[in-house]
Scaffold this motif. Structure first.
Motif, mmCIF file in Angstrom:
data_model
loop_
_atom_site.group_PDB
_atom_site.id
_atom_site.type_symbol
_atom_site.label_atom_id
_atom_site.label_comp_id
_atom_site.label_asym_id
_atom_site.label_seq_id
_atom_site.Cartn_x
_atom_site.Cartn_y
_atom_site.Cartn_z
ATOM 1 N N ASP A 143 39.196 42.035 42.480
ATOM 2 C CA ASP A 143 37.873 43.272 42.166
ATOM 3 C C ASP A 143 38.439 44.401 41.998
ATOM 4 O O ASP A 143 37.945 45.287 42.327
ATOM 5 C CB ASP A 143 37.068 42.938 43.668
ATOM 6 C CG ASP A 143 38.973 42.723 44.639
ATOM 7 O OD1 ASP A 143 40.032 42.469 44.583
ATOM 8 O OD2 ASP A 143 38.743 43.595 45.599
ATOM 9 N N HIS A 144 39.627 44.843 41.595
ATOM 10 C CA HIS A 144 39.955 45.912 41.280
ATOM 11 C C HIS A 144 40.142 46.074 40.020
ATOM 12 O O HIS A 144 40.264 47.307 38.839
ATOM 13 C CB HIS A 144 41.904 46.108 41.669
ATOM 14 C CG HIS A 144 41.550 46.271 43.216
ATOM 15 N ND1 HIS A 144 41.557 47.525 43.923
ATOM 16 C CD2 HIS A 144 41.670 44.827 44.182
ATOM 17 C CE1 HIS A 144 41.423 47.288 45.442
ATOM 18 N NE2 HIS A 144 40.863 46.489 45.567
ATOM 19 N N HIS A 152 46.471 47.017 41.112
ATOM 20 C CA HIS A 152 46.639 45.980 41.108
ATOM 21 C C HIS A 152 45.713 44.963 40.625
ATOM 22 O O HIS A 152 44.921 45.128 40.073
ATOM 23 C CB HIS A 152 47.067 45.189 43.172
ATOM 24 C CG HIS A 152 45.980 44.964 43.724
ATOM 25 N ND1 HIS A 152 45.566 46.234 44.222
ATOM 26 C CD2 HIS A 152 45.489 43.756 44.397
ATOM 27 C CE1 HIS A 152 44.720 45.759 44.559
ATOM 28 N NE2 HIS A 152 44.978 44.424 44.688
ATOM 29 N N ASP A 178 44.976 48.746 48.120
ATOM 30 C CA ASP A 178 44.667 47.552 49.443
ATOM 31 C C ASP A 178 45.540 47.233 49.867
ATOM 32 O O ASP A 178 47.365 46.714 49.459
ATOM 33 C CB ASP A 178 44.938 45.802 48.899
ATOM 34 C CG ASP A 178 43.064 45.761 48.459
ATOM 35 O OD1 ASP A 178 41.846 46.959 47.875
ATOM 36 O OD2 ASP A 178 42.238 44.846 47.827
ATOM 37 N N HIS A 205 36.602 49.970 50.814
ATOM 38 C CA HIS A 205 37.004 48.639 50.440
ATOM 39 C C HIS A 205 36.205 47.946 51.611
ATOM 40 O O HIS A 205 37.399 47.007 52.578
ATOM 41 C CB HIS A 205 38.728 48.594 50.642
ATOM 42 C CG HIS A 205 39.505 47.421 50.298
ATOM 43 N ND1 HIS A 205 39.177 45.861 50.855
ATOM 44 C CD2 HIS A 205 39.506 46.998 48.827
ATOM 45 C CE1 HIS A 205 39.578 45.030 50.023
ATOM 46 N NE2 HIS A 205 39.563 45.496 48.684
HETATM 47 ZN ZN LIG Z 1 40.818 44.830 47.362
#
Ligand SMILES: [Zn+2]
Ligand SMILES: [Zn+2]
Length: 255
Positions: free
Chosen positions: A65-66, A61, A169, A222
């Motif tokens: 942070d990804h 996504h 997530d 995570h």
């Molecule tokens: Zn994340």
């Protein structure tokens, strides 16, 4: 032999011990990178993964942070001499964000100087849909319950018959447990210990997901800053009686 190497295990707000969560899945003939955190090339070199082995990148996504390491990942692969195609897989929204980010760096101009080919492949939002196969792996995704459209990923090793699942997530969500059903290892997000947050899971909830999915091993990723690993482990164990591992950067798991 297939392996998952955790290149990072931190949540969006992380600490000095954990890079943002992303991982590489290595097989005999090639590797798949899942998400693309801060310093992907340095992390891959530290993990002793050949840069040229990576043929596929799955972006789960488009939260920073990804995907924020994507631009420097592509730049550095090129500088390292890459010639062959890189396949990037993501939902339509994710690919749009990835392209927009690259456009900000005017990557169209890189083509004039021999930049290697990149092919984008849109992941459908259908449940448990096979998205691609390599000679080592077959890859299936399903939508999670998060703040942006997000996919969880299931990877079958053709040589061992074993399966790993990465939740990305998500809140506690039945379709993710269905995707993980019977998996050998579930890498599940754990942004908090006990309390629930919109769009995310706690370690306690990751344990419930692992129990529902009847997986053999649960690995928490995570993780929040300065997490107490003993407390995270205990929270996940409340509902899941099999092995729980609180993931660490550069930890390896064979499957
Ligand atoms: Zn994340
Ligand atoms: Zn996110």
């Amino acid at each position: 032999m297939s392996q998952v190497i955790l290149l990072g295990t931190g949540a969006a707000l992380s600490d000095e011990h954990r890079e943002h969560t992303f991982m590489v899945v290595t097989g005999a003939k090639g590797s798949i990178l899942i998400d693309c955190g801060g310093a992907p090339i340095a992390r891959l070199i530290t993990a002793k993964v050949s840069l040229d082995s990576i043929d596929h990148l799955i972006l789960t996504h488009h939260h920073p942070d990804h995907i924020y390491g994507l631009s420097v990942f592509l730049l550095d692969l090129w500088l390292a001499g890459r010639k062959k195609t890189l396949h990037i897989h993501g939902l339509a929204e994710t690919l749009r964000a990835a392209r927009a980010m690259m456009h900000a760096f005017e990557w169209e101009r890189w083509l004039q100087f021999g930049f290697f080919p990149v092919e984008f492949h849109r992941i459908s939002k259908k449940s448990r849909l096979p998205i691609f196969e390599t000679s080592d792996f077959s890859v299936t995704t399903t939508m999670t319950k998060h703040l942006l459209p997000t996919v969880a990923t299931r990877i079958l090793s053709k040589s061992s018959g074993k399966v790993i699942v990465y939740s990305s997530d998500t809140e506690m969500y039945e379709p993710v447990a269905e995707l993980a059903q019977g998996a050998d290892i579930l890498f599940h997000e754990s942004t908090s210990l006990i309390e629930s947050h919109l769009g995310h899971s706690s370690a306690l909830q990751a344990g419930i997901q692992a129990q529902c999915a009847d997986v053999r091993k649960l690995v928490l990723v995570h993780l929040p800053p300065h997490v107490d690993a003993k407390k995270a482990h205990a929270a996940a164990k409340k509902n899941f009686k099999r092995q729980v591992v609180v993931g660490k950067d550069f930890q390896r798991f064979e499957f």
